[in-house]
Design a protein around this motif. Structure first.
Motif, PDB file in Angstrom:
ATOM      1  N   ARG A   1       0.807  -1.229   0.000  1.00 28.04           N
ATOM      2  CA  ARG A   1       0.000   0.000   0.000  1.00 28.04           C
ATOM      3  C   ARG A   1       0.843   1.283   0.000  1.00 28.04           C
ATOM      4  NH1 ARG A   1      -5.296  -0.229   1.635  1.00 28.04           N
ATOM      5  NH2 ARG A   1      -6.114  -2.341   1.767  1.00 28.04           N
ATOM      6  N   LEU A   2       2.159   1.131   0.135  1.00 25.55           N
ATOM      7  CA  LEU A   2       3.039   2.309   0.224  1.00 25.55           C
ATOM      8  C   LEU A   2       3.617   2.658  -1.144  1.00 25.55           C
ATOM      9  CD1 LEU A   2       4.341   4.263   2.343  1.00 25.55           C
ATOM     10  CD2 LEU A   2       6.292   2.690   2.375  1.00 25.55           C
ATOM     11  N   TYR A   3       3.429   3.908  -1.578  1.00 26.04           N
ATOM     12  CA  TYR A   3       3.844   4.341  -2.917  1.00 26.04           C
ATOM     13  C   TYR A   3       4.971   5.361  -2.856  1.00 26.04           C
ATOM     14  CZ  TYR A   3      -0.401   2.281  -4.879  1.00 26.04           C
ATOM     15  OH  TYR A   3      -1.382   1.398  -5.275  1.00 26.04           O
ATOM     16  N   GLU A   4       5.922   5.195  -3.762  1.00 30.08           N
ATOM     17  CA  GLU A   4       6.822   6.315  -4.060  1.00 30.08           C
ATOM     18  C   GLU A   4       6.105   7.149  -5.109  1.00 30.08           C
ATOM     19  OE1 GLU A   4      10.894   5.437  -5.044  1.00 30.08           O
ATOM     20  OE2 GLU A   4      10.962   3.935  -3.462  1.00 30.08           O
ATOM     21  N   VAL A   5       6.340   8.453  -5.096  1.00 35.31           N
ATOM     22  CA  VAL A   5       5.507   9.330  -5.923  1.00 35.31           C
ATOM     23  C   VAL A   5       6.378  10.239  -6.792  1.00 35.31           C
ATOM     24  CG1 VAL A   5       3.717  11.119  -5.838  1.00 35.31           C
ATOM     25  CG2 VAL A   5       3.730   9.313  -4.112  1.00 35.31           C
ATOM     26  N   LYS A   6       6.030  10.309  -8.084  1.00 37.14           N
ATOM     27  CA  LYS A   6       6.755  11.228  -8.970  1.00 37.14           C
ATOM     28  C   LYS A   6       6.243  12.642  -8.772  1.00 37.14           C
ATOM     29  CE  LYS A   6       6.194   8.457 -12.578  1.00 37.14           C
ATOM     30  NZ  LYS A   6       5.849   7.990 -13.853  1.00 37.14           N
ATOM     31  N   ASN A   7       4.910  12.721  -8.645  1.00 40.00           N
ATOM     32  CA  ASN A   7       4.298  14.038  -8.676  1.00 40.00           C
ATOM     33  C   ASN A   7       3.009  14.078  -7.842  1.00 40.00           C
ATOM     34  OD1 ASN A   7       4.269  16.614  -9.644  1.00 40.00           O
ATOM     35  ND2 ASN A   7       4.353  15.986 -11.803  1.00 40.00           N
ATOM     36  N   PHE A   8       2.836  15.155  -7.122  1.00 41.81           N
ATOM     37  CA  PHE A   8       1.547  15.412  -6.455  1.00 41.81           C
ATOM     38  C   PHE A   8       0.927  16.602  -7.190  1.00 41.81           C
ATOM     39  CE2 PHE A   8       4.163  13.413  -3.242  1.00 41.81           C
ATOM     40  CZ  PHE A   8       3.299  12.677  -2.451  1.00 41.81           C
TER      41      PHE A   8
ATOM     42  N   GLN B   1      10.359  16.655  -4.305  1.00 38.84           N
ATOM     43  CA  GLN B   1      11.480  16.750  -5.251  1.00 38.84           C
ATOM     44  C   GLN B   1      12.822  16.759  -4.536  1.00 38.84           C
ATOM     45  OE1 GLN B   1       9.999  20.178  -7.279  1.00 38.84           O
ATOM     46  NE2 GLN B   1       9.401  19.005  -9.098  1.00 38.84           N
ATOM     47  N   SER B   2      12.849  17.311  -3.318  1.00 41.02           N
ATOM     48  CA  SER B   2      14.155  17.355  -2.654  1.00 41.02           C
ATOM     49  C   SER B   2      14.350  16.170  -1.701  1.00 41.02           C
ATOM     50  CB  SER B   2      14.344  18.685  -1.931  1.00 41.02           C
ATOM     51  OG  SER B   2      13.518  18.732  -0.811  1.00 41.02           O
ATOM     52  N   LYS B   3      13.276  15.668  -1.066  1.00 43.11           N
ATOM     53  CA  LYS B   3      13.500  14.643  -0.034  1.00 43.11           C
ATOM     54  C   LYS B   3      12.751  13.340  -0.253  1.00 43.11           C
ATOM     55  CE  LYS B   3      15.218  17.007   3.837  1.00 43.11           C
ATOM     56  NZ  LYS B   3      15.128  17.340   5.233  1.00 43.11           N
ATOM     57  N   GLY B   4      11.716  13.338  -1.063  1.00 42.76           N
ATOM     58  CA  GLY B   4      10.916  12.118  -1.213  1.00 42.76           C
ATOM     59  C   GLY B   4       9.785  12.084  -0.195  1.00 42.76           C
ATOM     60  N   VAL B   5       8.571  12.083  -0.694  1.00 43.84           N
ATOM     61  CA  VAL B   5       7.378  12.011   0.140  1.00 43.84           C
ATOM     62  C   VAL B   5       6.615  10.773  -0.329  1.00 43.84           C
ATOM     63  CG1 VAL B   5       5.189  13.153   0.717  1.00 43.84           C
ATOM     64  CG2 VAL B   5       7.267  14.532   0.443  1.00 43.84           C
ATOM     65  N   PHE B   6       6.125   9.980   0.614  1.00 48.66           N
ATOM     66  CA  PHE B   6       5.400   8.763   0.244  1.00 48.66           C
ATOM     67  C   PHE B   6       3.888   8.999   0.271  1.00 48.66           C
ATOM     68  CE2 PHE B   6       9.479   7.281   1.721  1.00 48.66           C
ATOM     69  CZ  PHE B   6       9.777   6.247   0.840  1.00 48.66           C
ATOM     70  N   ALA B   7       3.170   8.115  -0.431  1.00 47.72           N
ATOM     71  CA  ALA B   7       1.711   8.085  -0.311  1.00 47.72           C
ATOM     72  C   ALA B   7       1.345   6.718   0.224  1.00 47.72           C
ATOM     73  CB  ALA B   7       1.061   8.328  -1.667  1.00 47.72           C
ATOM     74  N   TYR B   8       0.293   6.644   1.035  1.00 47.39           N
ATOM     75  CA  TYR B   8      -0.133   5.368   1.601  1.00 47.39           C
ATOM     76  C   TYR B   8      -1.633   5.197   1.369  1.00 47.39           C
ATOM     77  CZ  TYR B   8      -0.629   1.492   4.838  1.00 47.39           C
ATOM     78  OH  TYR B   8      -0.887   0.253   5.384  1.00 47.39           O
ATOM     79  N   ASP B   9      -1.954   4.101   0.695  1.00 44.70           N
ATOM     80  CA  ASP B   9      -3.355   3.787   0.386  1.00 44.70           C
ATOM     81  C   ASP B   9      -3.963   3.153   1.644  1.00 44.70           C
ATOM     82  OD1 ASP B   9      -5.723   2.988  -0.717  1.00 44.70           O
ATOM     83  OD2 ASP B   9      -4.844   1.629  -2.201  1.00 44.70           O
ATOM     84  N   PHE B  10      -4.511   3.988   2.506  1.00 45.27           N
ATOM     85  CA  PHE B  10      -4.913   3.501   3.840  1.00 45.27           C
ATOM     86  C   PHE B  10      -6.156   2.617   3.778  1.00 45.27           C
ATOM     87  CE2 PHE B  10      -6.819   7.746   3.297  1.00 45.27           C
ATOM     88  CZ  PHE B  10      -8.149   7.496   3.574  1.00 45.27           C
ATOM     89  N   GLU B  11      -6.276   1.761   4.822  1.00 45.09           N
ATOM     90  CA  GLU B  11      -7.452   0.887   4.915  1.00 45.09           C
ATOM     91  C   GLU B  11      -8.563   1.633   5.633  1.00 45.09           C
ATOM     92  OE1 GLU B  11      -6.721  -3.422   6.008  1.00 45.09           O
ATOM     93  OE2 GLU B  11      -4.704  -2.558   6.164  1.00 45.09           O
ATOM     94  N   GLY B  12      -9.790   1.449   5.176  1.00 42.70           N
ATOM     95  CA  GLY B  12     -10.915   2.066   5.868  1.00 42.70           C
ATOM     96  C   GLY B  12     -11.895   2.683   4.896  1.00 42.70           C
ATOM     97  N   THR B  13     -13.063   3.004   5.431  1.00 47.39           N
ATOM     98  CA  THR B  13     -14.095   3.642   4.613  1.00 47.39           C
ATOM     99  C   THR B  13     -14.043   5.134   4.863  1.00 47.39           C
ATOM    100  OG1 THR B  13     -15.443   1.700   4.995  1.00 47.39           O
ATOM    101  CG2 THR B  13     -16.566   3.615   4.048  1.00 47.39           C
ATOM    102  N   ARG B  14     -13.972   5.865   3.772  1.00 47.11           N
ATOM    103  CA  ARG B  14     -13.894   7.313   3.903  1.00 47.11           C
ATOM    104  C   ARG B  14     -15.263   7.902   3.543  1.00 47.11           C
ATOM    105  NH1 ARG B  14     -14.018  10.815  -0.962  1.00 47.11           N
ATOM    106  NH2 ARG B  14     -13.587  12.870  -0.098  1.00 47.11           N
ATOM    107  N   TYR B  15     -15.741   8.776   4.402  1.00 46.40           N
ATOM    108  CA  TYR B  15     -17.016   9.458   4.164  1.00 46.40           C
ATOM    109  C   TYR B  15     -16.727  10.917   3.836  1.00 46.40           C
ATOM    110  CZ  TYR B  15     -18.984   5.355   6.422  1.00 46.40           C
ATOM    111  OH  TYR B  15     -19.327   4.063   6.729  1.00 46.40           O
ATOM    112  N   ASP B  16     -17.262  11.354   2.715  1.00 45.27           N
ATOM    113  CA  ASP B  16     -17.042  12.732   2.281  1.00 45.27           C
ATOM    114  C   ASP B  16     -18.136  13.619   2.874  1.00 45.27           C
ATOM    115  OD1 ASP B  16     -16.593  15.064   0.991  1.00 45.27           O
ATOM    116  OD2 ASP B  16     -16.925  14.303  -1.037  1.00 45.27           O
ATOM    117  N   VAL B  17     -17.798  14.374   3.912  1.00 45.87           N
ATOM    118  CA  VAL B  17     -18.815  15.232   4.522  1.00 45.87           C
ATOM    119  C   VAL B  17     -18.615  16.693   4.110  1.00 45.87           C
ATOM    120  CG1 VAL B  17     -19.255  13.691   6.447  1.00 45.87           C
ATOM    121  CG2 VAL B  17     -17.490  15.428   6.704  1.00 45.87           C
TER     122      VAL B  17
END
Ligand code: G1P
Length: 294
Positions: A181-188, A239-255
């Motif tokens: 579930r852990l991603y290295e990311v080129k671009n946000f 770009q300078s240090k590396g930031v990860f993304a994590y596809d977390f487990e759970g249900t997300r509710y958009d309020v």
């Protein structure tokens, strides 16, 4: 490695998607059944081991401070009538954690709101939780991200998959590689158009950031929607240090928008033992009434 003990909850937005109700009431105080949305967020932070929370407020947000404060007369009244269950509910928010407040004096965007908390955070990693997303999961969402921060030593941004046609509502990541579930990311990228979105993995209002985000926020130029965007500063940090993304487990509710808010209210009401049966019965009648062909 420093432990994540502090969290920032930005709550200075104008709540325009919910006008007119948000004219004189903070959108963070809109209730999901009987609790304001911001209480769900604070509860998640505390369950994740956060000790200090700073809420970034703005004009017209006093009700948030009152909610997390004692209500002496109300508490005395409930006590004298021995309404102890209600007294517990009223006192619960005040006992939650050390909550601090700072005002964002101008509505310059999410990136600027986080920058306003820099002196409170100091030189520590910290969590950010946005009030537009409530997440239900076995392990609290922000705790999942804190664990990934402890593993990587880097900032970690919570993401989940969204329908391709909705990518323009979110910050979107362009992943390069992943380990589970852990991603290295080129671009946000903040709110790309649907045709330009590099993926459909969207930023979901949960972040663990290292304090080296602050210099980037300090001189961040305005981005999407004419606002100082947190996503843009995260990309420069990436770009300078590396930031990860994590596809977390759970249900997300958009309020954070009307339909999501109504659906979340219904789902949470269905989880409430007192409300479930009468609600289902009434909903069946309502659906029938609205689908009858006259
Ligand atoms: C913010 C962030 C965006 C994120 C979203 C999640 O946008 O800027 O990257 O995907 O929250 O709710 P907002 O919804 O405040 O415009």
């Amino acid at each position: 490695m420093k432990r994540v003990k502090k969290a920032v909850i930005p709550a200075a937005g104008l709540g325009t998607r919910f006008l007119p109700v948000t004219k004189a009431m903070p959108k963070e105080m809109l209730p999901i059944v009987d609790k304001p949305t911001i209480q769900y967020i604070v509860e998640e932070a505390i369950k994740s081991g956060i000790e200090d929370i700073i809420i970034v407020t703005g004009k017209g947000k006093r009700a948030i401070e009152d909610h997390f404060d004692n209500a002496f007369e109300l508490e005395q009244n409930l006590l004298s009538k021995q309404k102890l269950d209600l007294l517990d509910k009223v006192q619960a928010p005040t006992k939650m954690a050390d909550i601090h407040y700072i005002r964002q004096k101008e509505p310059k965007g999410l990136g600027h709101a986080i920058w306003c908390a820099r002196k409170f955070i100091g030189d520590e990693p910290f969590a950010v939780l946005l009030g537009d997303d409530i997440v239900e999961s076995n392990d609290p969402c922000i705790e999942q991200l804190i664990r990934q921060y402890e593993k990587t030593g880097s900032s970690v941004i919570g993401v989940q998959t969204v329908p391709e046609l909705e990518t323009d509502r979110y910050g979107i990541i362009d992943p390069s590689s992943n380990e589970g579930r852990l991603y290295e990311v080129k671009n946000f990228v903040e709110k790309p158009s649907v045709t330009e979105a590099p993926s459909n993995l969207a930023i979901m209002g949960r972040y663990v950031l290292t304090p080296d985000i602050f210099p980037y926020l300090e001189n961040q130029e305005v981005g999407a929607g004419g606002e100082i965007q947190l996503t843009d500063a995260i990309q420069r940090l990436n770009q300078s240090k590396g930031v990860f993304a994590y596809d977390f487990e759970g249900t997300r509710y958009d309020v954070g928008e009307k339909l999501g808010f109504v659906l979340t209210t219904l789902e949470f009401a269905l989880k409430n033992s007192e409300l479930k049966t009468p609600l289902v019965e009434r909903m069946k009648e309502i659906v029938e009434e609205h689908t009858q062909i006259n």
